[in-house]
Scaffold this active site. Structure first.
Site, short mmCIF file in Angstrom:
data_model
loop_
_atom_site.label_atom_id
_atom_site.label_comp_id
_atom_site.label_asym_id
_atom_site.label_seq_id
_atom_site.Cartn_x
_atom_site.Cartn_y
_atom_site.Cartn_z
N HIS A 49 0.85 -1.21 0.00
CA HIS A 49 0.00 0.00 0.00
C HIS A 49 0.88 1.25 0.00
O HIS A 49 0.68 2.17 -0.80
CB HIS A 49 -0.91 0.02 1.23
N HIS A 70 1.48 5.15 -2.38
CA HIS A 70 1.88 6.52 -2.01
C HIS A 70 3.13 7.03 -2.71
O HIS A 70 3.26 8.23 -2.94
CB HIS A 70 2.14 6.58 -0.50
N GLU A 104 -5.29 9.77 0.17
CA GLU A 104 -5.68 8.35 0.22
C GLU A 104 -6.70 7.97 -0.85
O GLU A 104 -6.57 6.93 -1.48
CB GLU A 104 -6.24 7.99 1.61
N SER A 164 -3.85 1.21 -4.77
CA SER A 164 -3.29 -0.07 -4.27
C SER A 164 -4.38 -1.11 -4.06
O SER A 164 -4.11 -2.20 -3.57
CB SER A 164 -2.53 0.16 -2.96
N1 HBI Z 1 1.16 6.06 10.11
N2 HBI Z 1 2.74 4.74 9.05
C1 HBI Z 1 1.65 5.51 8.98
N3 HBI Z 1 1.05 5.73 7.79
C2 HBI Z 1 -0.06 6.53 7.68
O1 HBI Z 1 -0.59 6.74 6.57
C3 HBI Z 1 -0.58 7.13 8.85
C4 HBI Z 1 0.06 6.88 10.06
N4 HBI Z 1 -0.41 7.43 11.18
C5 HBI Z 1 -1.50 8.35 11.21
C6 HBI Z 1 -2.15 8.53 9.90
N5 HBI Z 1 -1.68 7.96 8.79
C7 HBI Z 1 -3.38 9.41 9.84
O2 HBI Z 1 -3.36 10.31 10.91
C8 HBI Z 1 -3.43 10.19 8.57
O3 HBI Z 1 -4.05 9.35 7.67
C9 HBI Z 1 -4.21 11.45 8.70
FE FE Z 2 -2.00 5.32 3.08
#
Ligand code: HBI
Ligand code: FE
Length: 285
Positions: free
Chosen positions: A135, A140, A189, A208
């Site tokens: 993903h 991303h 997203e 994804s």
């Molecule tokens: N941590 N590793 C990771 N990846 C993310 O996309 C992620 C996260 N922690 C918090 C978070 N996303 C959300 O707060 C955001 O989607 C806003």
């Molecule tokens: Fe993501």
């Protein structure tokens, strides 16, 4: 220092990944012990998803995807970083999985994208709730090679740190971080882009996912709302979202440059407008 793992969205399952490996900023060294099954899962996921892209993924994504490098095994982040640093100054950093919001926002604000370094099991080939390396890498990373999109993601991280400070400051603005995470959800997203008059996907959660890539672009059921004006931005930040089913609505931008321009101004007035129920900003499920 042992770090507290984050629980993502409404998921009640314990977080995956070994957080004892994490440094204070939640980053870790990328896993060095992928199995043959791990590499084969990555290869199969990549092959299936890349075959689906034509007519569904935006052009910038299709053009940038090859810059991930080899598709027959899990790449080393440092190999991608050599190319990514050159293109937009971003760097991938390995993390054990989801991390708490402030460390996440802090990394984005420094143009460091946290990439989960474990991959789903073969049994989870078709669906997994938590973001895994496929993903994060496939969804991303390619668009971080696009300068406008790359600037938007860093601006998101900087803005989210401001929102967090606002929410926990002397005159708290309730819900600022939640409102901004809705913007993240409906752009980074699950965002859609209009190019040459056609809707195409740019959100990582869509790109994804085999099912949602088709659903988001071609299904008649979901609403596809414009994300063009400040009123649209407020509607987006007032819209809740689902983390474990297809979205019932999507927001469509005209370009990454337009998204960057729309989200450039200070968001404090937006939070205040939305925090004030009398504002009547659109509330959509
Ligand atoms: N941590 N590793 C990771 N990846 C993310 O996309 C992620 C996260 N922690 C918090 C978070 N996303 C959300 O707060 C955001 O989607 C806003
Ligand atoms: Fe993501």
């Amino acid at each position: 220092m042992a770090v507290k793992p984050a629980i993502y969205g409404a998921s009640e399952r314990p977080p995956r990944g070994d957080y004892s490996r994490a440094r204070d900023d939640y980053t870790c060294a990328q896993n060095q012990a992928y199995t043959a099954a791990d590499h084969d899962t990555y290869r199969r996921l990549y092959a299936r998803q890349s075959a689906l892209l034509p007519g569904l993924a935006c052009g910038a994504f299709v053009d940038a995807l090859p810059r991930l490098g080899a598709s027959d095994a899990i790449p080393r982040f440092e190999d991608i970083n050599a190319r990514l640093r050159e293109a937009t100054g971003w760097q991938l950093v390995a993390v054990p999985g989801l991390i708490p919001e402030v460390p996440f926002f802090t990394l984005l604000a420094k143009r460091k994208f946290p990439v989960t370094d474990w991959i789903r099991t073969p049994a989870e080939f078709d669906y997994i709730v938590e973001p895994d390396i496929f993903h994060d890498l496939f969804g991303h990373v390619p668009l971080l090679f696009d300068p406008s999109y790359a600037d938007h993601v860093q601006a998101y991280g900087q803005g989210a740190l401001k929102a967090h400070a606002l929410e926990h400051g002397s005159t708290p603005v309730a819900g600022a971080v939640e409102m901004l995470s809705r913007l993240y959800w409906y752009t980074i997203e699950f965002g859609l882009l209009r190019e040459n008059g056609e809707v195409r996907a740019y959100g990582a959660g869509i790109l994804s996912s085999p099912g949602e890539l088709v659903h988001s672009v071609q299904a008649s059921a979901p609403r596809r709302l414009p994300l063009r004006s400040t009123a649209d931005l407020l509607a987006c930040m007032a819209s809740t979202y689902k983390i474990d089913s297809y979205q019932q609505q999507y927001f469509v931008i005209d370009s990454f440059e337009a998204l960057l321009a729309l989200t450039q101004p200070d968001f404090t007035p937006h939070y205040q407008t939305l925090a004030n129920p009398a504002s009547g900003a659109a509330r959509t499920a």
